[in-house]
Motif scaffolding. Structure first.
Motif, PDB file in Angstrom:
ATOM      1  N   GLN A  13      40.613  41.281  36.221  1.00  0.00           N
ATOM      2  CA  GLN A  13      40.074  40.490  37.326  1.00  0.00           C
ATOM      3  C   GLN A  13      40.467  39.028  37.188  1.00  0.00           C
ATOM      4  O   GLN A  13      40.716  38.547  36.065  1.00  0.00           O
ATOM      5  CB  GLN A  13      38.557  40.615  37.369  1.00  0.00           C
ATOM      6  CG  GLN A  13      38.065  42.001  37.746  1.00  0.00           C
ATOM      7  CD  GLN A  13      36.563  42.046  37.931  1.00  0.00           C
ATOM      8  OE1 GLN A  13      35.836  41.164  37.505  1.00  0.00           O
ATOM      9  NE2 GLN A  13      36.094  43.089  38.600  1.00  0.00           N
ATOM     10  N   PRO A  14      40.528  38.306  38.293  1.00  0.00           N
ATOM     11  CA  PRO A  14      40.797  36.866  38.204  1.00  0.00           C
ATOM     12  C   PRO A  14      39.812  36.181  37.267  1.00  0.00           C
ATOM     13  O   PRO A  14      38.609  36.493  37.276  1.00  0.00           O
ATOM     14  CB  PRO A  14      40.609  36.399  39.648  1.00  0.00           C
ATOM     15  CG  PRO A  14      40.948  37.597  40.471  1.00  0.00           C
ATOM     16  CD  PRO A  14      40.428  38.769  39.688  1.00  0.00           C
ATOM     17  N   ALA A  40      57.880  38.788  39.281  1.00  0.00           N
ATOM     18  CA  ALA A  40      57.011  39.302  40.329  1.00  0.00           C
ATOM     19  C   ALA A  40      57.876  39.970  41.396  1.00  0.00           C
ATOM     20  O   ALA A  40      59.061  39.652  41.526  1.00  0.00           O
ATOM     21  CB  ALA A  40      56.191  38.168  40.931  1.00  0.00           C
ATOM     22  N   PRO A  41      57.299  40.880  42.169  1.00  0.00           N
ATOM     23  CA  PRO A  41      58.081  41.553  43.210  1.00  0.00           C
ATOM     24  C   PRO A  41      58.731  40.562  44.169  1.00  0.00           C
ATOM     25  O   PRO A  41      58.074  39.635  44.658  1.00  0.00           O
ATOM     26  CB  PRO A  41      57.028  42.398  43.932  1.00  0.00           C
ATOM     27  CG  PRO A  41      55.979  42.641  42.911  1.00  0.00           C
ATOM     28  CD  PRO A  41      55.927  41.385  42.087  1.00  0.00           C
ATOM     29  N   ASP A  90      49.615  35.363  38.703  1.00  0.00           N
ATOM     30  CA  ASP A  90      50.185  35.748  37.406  1.00  0.00           C
ATOM     31  C   ASP A  90      50.639  37.208  37.399  1.00  0.00           C
ATOM     32  O   ASP A  90      51.247  37.670  36.426  1.00  0.00           O
ATOM     33  CB  ASP A  90      49.165  35.540  36.281  1.00  0.00           C
ATOM     34  CG  ASP A  90      48.812  34.080  36.077  1.00  0.00           C
ATOM     35  OD1 ASP A  90      47.611  33.791  35.875  1.00  0.00           O
ATOM     36  OD2 ASP A  90      49.729  33.233  36.104  1.00  0.00           O
ATOM     37  N   THR A  91      50.339  37.941  38.462  1.00  0.00           N
ATOM     38  CA  THR A  91      50.745  39.333  38.554  1.00  0.00           C
ATOM     39  C   THR A  91      52.261  39.457  38.504  1.00  0.00           C
ATOM     40  O   THR A  91      52.971  38.822  39.286  1.00  0.00           O
ATOM     41  CB  THR A  91      50.215  39.958  39.860  1.00  0.00           C
ATOM     42  OG1 THR A  91      48.784  39.976  39.812  1.00  0.00           O
ATOM     43  CG2 THR A  91      50.738  41.372  40.037  1.00  0.00           C
ATOM     44  N   ALA A  92      52.747  40.264  37.570  1.00  0.00           N
ATOM     45  CA  ALA A  92      54.187  40.418  37.373  1.00  0.00           C
ATOM     46  C   ALA A  92      54.429  41.426  36.257  1.00  0.00           C
ATOM     47  O   ALA A  92      53.495  41.822  35.548  1.00  0.00           O
ATOM     48  CB  ALA A  92      54.825  39.080  36.997  1.00  0.00           C
ATOM     49  N   GLN A 111      53.446  45.729  32.698  1.00  0.00           N
ATOM     50  CA  GLN A 111      52.891  45.274  33.972  1.00  0.00           C
ATOM     51  C   GLN A 111      51.549  44.578  33.754  1.00  0.00           C
ATOM     52  O   GLN A 111      50.669  45.124  33.078  1.00  0.00           O
ATOM     53  CB  GLN A 111      52.700  46.453  34.923  1.00  0.00           C
ATOM     54  CG  GLN A 111      52.038  46.102  36.245  1.00  0.00           C
ATOM     55  CD  GLN A 111      52.933  45.290  37.156  1.00  0.00           C
ATOM     56  OE1 GLN A 111      54.108  45.616  37.329  1.00  0.00           O
ATOM     57  NE2 GLN A 111      52.392  44.224  37.755  1.00  0.00           N
ATOM     58  N   VAL A 112      51.411  43.415  34.350  1.00  0.00           N
ATOM     59  CA  VAL A 112      50.133  42.700  34.385  1.00  0.00           C
ATOM     60  C   VAL A 112      49.743  42.541  35.851  1.00  0.00           C
ATOM     61  O   VAL A 112      50.510  41.992  36.645  1.00  0.00           O
ATOM     62  CB  VAL A 112      50.236  41.322  33.705  1.00  0.00           C
ATOM     63  CG1 VAL A 112      48.963  40.511  33.940  1.00  0.00           C
ATOM     64  CG2 VAL A 112      50.507  41.483  32.213  1.00  0.00           C
TER      65      VAL A 112
END
Length: 116
Positions: A13-14, A40-41, A90-92, A111-112
């Protein structure tokens, strides 16, 4: 044979924390620059943090300064990335990299995902 194996990714979670690990084999990581990158995408791979050989000077992307910490355990031949106060951006996929005689070696990535 140089091999890098990342672990520790997942869904958080954030505001949460994760610690990524990168186990190295085939070389002594204390002798080389070790780095964490992320992709990241739809975006290019970017440098997140690096640690030099020897004394271990560290360097961070502006976007993660004060939140992420790179470190290494020479006895375990492992480099870490402690990530605190995580944000959705930070998702990547996070990759470990070793720079050995001018060549970059890569792990398979972990993956995060930061999401509520």
């Amino acid at each position: 044979q140089v091999q890098l194996v990342e672990s520790g990714g997942g869904l958080v979670q954030p505001g949460g924390s994760l610690r990524l690990s990168c186990a190295a084999s085939g070389f002594a990581l204390s002798n080389y620059v070790m780095s964490w990158y992320r992709q990241a995408p739809g975006k290019e791979r970017e440098l997140v943090a690096s640690i030099t050989s020897g004394y271990g000077h560290t360097n961070y992307a502006d976007s993660v300064k004060g939140r992420f910490t790179i470190s290494r355990d020479n006895a375990k031949n492992t480099v870490y990335l402690q990530m605190n106060s995580l944000k959705p951006e930070d998702t990547a996929v996070y990759y470990c990299s070793a720079t050995i005689w001018g060549r970059n070696y890569w792990g398979q990535g972990t993956q995060v995902t930061v999401s509520s």
